[in-house]
Design an enzyme around this catalytic site. Structure first.
Site, PDB file in Angstrom:
ATOM      1  N   HIS A 102      30.580 -10.709 -65.295  1.00 42.28           N
ATOM      2  CA  HIS A 102      31.800 -10.197 -64.667  1.00 42.28           C
ATOM      3  C   HIS A 102      31.392  -8.971 -63.847  1.00 42.28           C
ATOM      4  CE1 HIS A 102      34.296 -12.640 -67.388  1.00 42.28           C
ATOM      5  NE2 HIS A 102      33.459 -12.291 -68.353  1.00 42.28           N
ATOM      6  N   ARG A 112      29.264 -10.474 -80.745  1.00 40.81           N
ATOM      7  CA  ARG A 112      29.533 -10.895 -79.359  1.00 40.81           C
ATOM      8  C   ARG A 112      28.498 -10.257 -78.438  1.00 40.81           C
ATOM      9  NH1 ARG A 112      34.439 -13.169 -78.185  1.00 40.81           N
ATOM     10  NH2 ARG A 112      34.485 -12.631 -75.977  1.00 40.81           N
ATOM     11  N   CYS A 117      31.497 -17.053 -66.882  1.00 41.23           N
ATOM     12  CA  CYS A 117      31.782 -16.991 -68.319  1.00 41.23           C
ATOM     13  C   CYS A 117      32.518 -18.240 -68.824  1.00 41.23           C
ATOM     14  CB  CYS A 117      32.540 -15.691 -68.615  1.00 41.23           C
ATOM     15  SG  CYS A 117      32.379 -15.151 -70.326  1.00 41.23           S
TER      16      CYS A 117
HETATM   17  N1  GLN Z   1      35.693 -17.635 -74.583  1.00 40.18           N
HETATM   18  C1  GLN Z   1      34.351 -17.582 -74.110  1.00 40.18           C
HETATM   19  C2  GLN Z   1      33.380 -16.877 -75.058  1.00 40.18           C
HETATM   20  O1  GLN Z   1      33.723 -15.921 -75.707  1.00 40.18           O
HETATM   21  C3  GLN Z   1      34.320 -16.965 -72.731  1.00 40.18           C
HETATM   22  C4  GLN Z   1      34.793 -15.542 -72.725  1.00 40.18           C
HETATM   23  C5  GLN Z   1      34.975 -14.987 -71.321  1.00 40.18           C
HETATM   24  O2  GLN Z   1      35.193 -15.722 -70.368  1.00 40.18           O
HETATM   25  N2  GLN Z   1      34.934 -13.679 -71.212  1.00 40.18           N
HETATM   26  O3  GLN Z   1      32.237 -17.295 -75.135  1.00 40.18           O
END
Ligand code: GLN
Length: 242
Positions: free
Chosen positions: A195, A129, A94
């Site tokens: 994850h 998101r 990520c």
């Molecule tokens: N900040 C990054 C995004 O939202 C990665 C988020 C994360 O590592 N969960 O794209």
């Protein structure tokens, strides 16, 4: 690998370690020890230099601000490049994945340079998101079973010509570009949005890295019943309607 000891480096746990990504280190360590290897684990905080002598470097996800700080420090440090030039393996999740690319958009809304170890570029998505369980088919040449993981990111990652998609999603968003790709890799550098921790759900990826580090084609088998039970449960969850 030097002196029969596998050196596993956990990069910046003080900045990059969301959703239990530290579990990736535990899985690599455990699966190496189960194969009789001696493992030296190094947790490197963001105020410490990155060693160049590691065999496998693991990087986790993070919130937007720690991601900015981590990218600045890794770029200034410079040692991860050297390690990769020496043949080291990098596996990043990520925020860590985005940092390995050419650039990403940081918490200040600015385009920020990454390390350029992967031919990918991340922009900030304007829609919802990308959140939820993912099921994807790993790039065929890697010869691995389906990828299961959990994603939560705003970034959308575009692959350049020298990055191969790590996988293609059956369920979920992955890179978020709408082309079905998830993650990216080249030679010894791997990035994913997954994850889980992803290596607990996909221990064969940990084994792939061990094989690369040891320069062998196969490893002694392990008892994977616990992993299989977790995989079955999470793969079923990915197929539930949201
Ligand atoms: N900040 C990054 C995004 O939202 C990665 C988020 C994360 O590592 N969960 O794209």
């Amino acid at each position: 690998m030097s002196d029969n000891s596998l050196r596993v480096v956990w990069v910046y746990p003080d900045l990059l370690s969301t959703y239990g990504d530290q579990g990736n280190v535990l899985v690599v360590e455990r699966r190496a020890r189960q194969r009789g290897l001696d493992v030296a684990r190094l947790d490197v905080r963001s105020d410490q230099p990155i060693p160049t002598s590691g065999d496998i470097y693991l990087i986790g996800g993070g919130e937007d601000r720690p991601q900015r700080l981590a990218a600045e420090r890794l770029l200034r440090d410079g040692h991860l490049f050297q390690a990769v030039n020496n043949g080291a393996i990098v596996f990043a999740v990520c925020a860590g994945y985005q940092i390995l690319g050419h650039e990403f958009v940081n918490d200040l809304g600015q385009r920020q340079p990454g390390l350029g170890l992967l031919d990918v570029t991340t922009v900030r998505g304007t829609g919802e998101r990308c959140v939820g369980d993912v099921l994807a088919d790993i790039d065929a040449p890697l010869g691995l079973p389906a990828l299961t993981g959990f994603e939560n990111h705003q970034g959308i990652t575009h692959l350049g010509p020298t990055a191969r998609p790590l996988a293609r999603v059956r369920f979920g968003k992955g890179n978020g570009t709408g082309d079905g790709t998830e993650g990216a890799y080249n030679d010894t550098v791997f990035g994913t949005y997954m994850h889980g921790p992803v290596l607990a759900r996909n221990p064969q990826i940990a084994d792939l890295m061990l094989k690369l580090a040891l320069d062998v084609n196969a490893l002694p088998p392990t008892d994977d019943r616990w992993y299989e039970a977790l995989r079955t449960e999470r793969i079923a969850a990915a197929q539930q309607p949201a």
